[in-house]
Design a protein around this motif. Structure first.
Motif, PDB file in Angstrom:
ATOM      1  N   ALA A  19       0.737  -1.173  -0.029  1.00 37.37           N
ATOM      2  CA  ALA A  19       0.120  -0.121   0.026  1.00 37.37           C
ATOM      3  C   ALA A  19       0.866   1.314  -0.121  1.00 37.37           C
ATOM      4  CB  ALA A  19      -0.819  -0.039   1.179  1.00 37.37           C
ATOM      5  N   LEU A  20       1.853   1.242   0.927  1.00 33.60           N
ATOM      6  CA  LEU A  20       2.514   2.836   1.178  1.00 33.60           C
ATOM      7  C   LEU A  20       3.375   3.144  -0.276  1.00 33.60           C
ATOM      8  CD1 LEU A  20       3.797   2.399   4.637  1.00 33.60           C
ATOM      9  CD2 LEU A  20       1.951   3.631   3.649  1.00 33.60           C
ATOM     10  N   LEU A  25       3.883   7.136  -1.059  1.00 32.65           N
ATOM     11  CA  LEU A  25       5.160   7.443  -1.878  1.00 32.65           C
ATOM     12  C   LEU A  25       5.211   7.355  -3.421  1.00 32.65           C
ATOM     13  CD1 LEU A  25       7.464   4.842   0.349  1.00 32.65           C
ATOM     14  CD2 LEU A  25       7.354   7.598   0.699  1.00 32.65           C
ATOM     15  N   GLY A  26       4.070   7.199  -3.879  1.00 30.04           N
ATOM     16  CA  GLY A  26       4.056   7.215  -5.446  1.00 30.04           C
ATOM     17  C   GLY A  26       4.371   8.529  -5.723  1.00 30.04           C
ATOM     18  N   GLN A  27       4.148   9.770  -5.212  1.00 26.31           N
ATOM     19  CA  GLN A  27       4.267  11.191  -5.593  1.00 26.31           C
ATOM     20  C   GLN A  27       5.732  11.669  -5.258  1.00 26.31           C
ATOM     21  OE1 GLN A  27       2.162  12.209  -7.759  1.00 26.31           O
ATOM     22  NE2 GLN A  27       1.072  10.660  -7.397  1.00 26.31           N
ATOM     23  N   VAL A  28       6.419  10.899  -4.576  1.00 25.39           N
ATOM     24  CA  VAL A  28       7.771  11.434  -3.950  1.00 25.39           C
ATOM     25  C   VAL A  28       8.861  11.134  -5.172  1.00 25.39           C
ATOM     26  CG1 VAL A  28       9.677  10.960  -2.166  1.00 25.39           C
ATOM     27  CG2 VAL A  28       7.132  10.988  -1.898  1.00 25.39           C
ATOM     28  N   ALA A  29       9.399  12.092  -5.610  1.00 27.58           N
ATOM     29  CA  ALA A  29      10.387  12.152  -6.600  1.00 27.58           C
ATOM     30  C   ALA A  29      11.786  11.516  -6.171  1.00 27.58           C
ATOM     31  CB  ALA A  29      10.716  13.354  -7.423  1.00 27.58           C
ATOM     32  N   GLY A  33      13.674   8.077  -0.046  1.00 23.51           N
ATOM     33  CA  GLY A  33      12.393   7.676   0.634  1.00 23.51           C
ATOM     34  C   GLY A  33      11.719   6.443   0.538  1.00 23.51           C
ATOM     35  N   SER A  34      11.926   5.712  -0.572  1.00 25.70           N
ATOM     36  CA  SER A  34      11.593   4.397  -0.844  1.00 25.70           C
ATOM     37  C   SER A  34      12.409   3.556  -0.323  1.00 25.70           C
ATOM     38  CB  SER A  34      11.086   4.377  -2.322  1.00 25.70           C
ATOM     39  OG  SER A  34      10.765   3.224  -2.580  1.00 25.70           O
ATOM     40  N   ILE A  39      14.094  -0.759   3.611  1.00 25.57           N
ATOM     41  CA  ILE A  39      15.087  -1.093   4.580  1.00 25.57           C
ATOM     42  C   ILE A  39      14.448  -1.116   5.900  1.00 25.57           C
ATOM     43  CG2 ILE A  39      17.127  -0.120   6.032  1.00 25.57           C
ATOM     44  CD1 ILE A  39      18.309   0.896   3.655  1.00 25.57           C
ATOM     45  N   LEU A  40      13.476  -0.275   6.343  1.00 27.55           N
ATOM     46  CA  LEU A  40      12.749  -0.421   7.582  1.00 27.55           C
ATOM     47  C   LEU A  40      11.862  -1.537   7.556  1.00 27.55           C
ATOM     48  CD1 LEU A  40      12.277   3.534   8.430  1.00 27.55           C
ATOM     49  CD2 LEU A  40      14.066   1.746   9.288  1.00 27.55           C
TER      50      LEU A  40
END
Length: 60
Positions: A19-20, A25-29, A33-34, A39-40
């Protein structure tokens, strides 16, 4: 932490892994961040699996 709770939390982490990235995170260039999320999420699954399997023995 009981085995059932740990396995349920693994399921929650797996659902978050689907989902995330698409919802939040789909709009984060930025790629980092991904990368940090994966990793987490990976570390969370490893720790939860340790809690879920720490009571296992060879005879079970």
């Amino acid at each position: 932490m009981s085995r059932r709770i740990a396995l349920a939390l693994v399921g929650v982490v797996i659902l978050a892994c689907y989902a995330l990235p698409y919802l939040l995170l789909g709009q984060v260039a930025a790629w980092w961040g991904s990368f940090l999320f994966w990793i987490l999420a990976g570390l969370a699954v490893i720790v939860l699996n340790i809690f879920a399997t720490r009571g296992w023995e060879d005879g079970e």
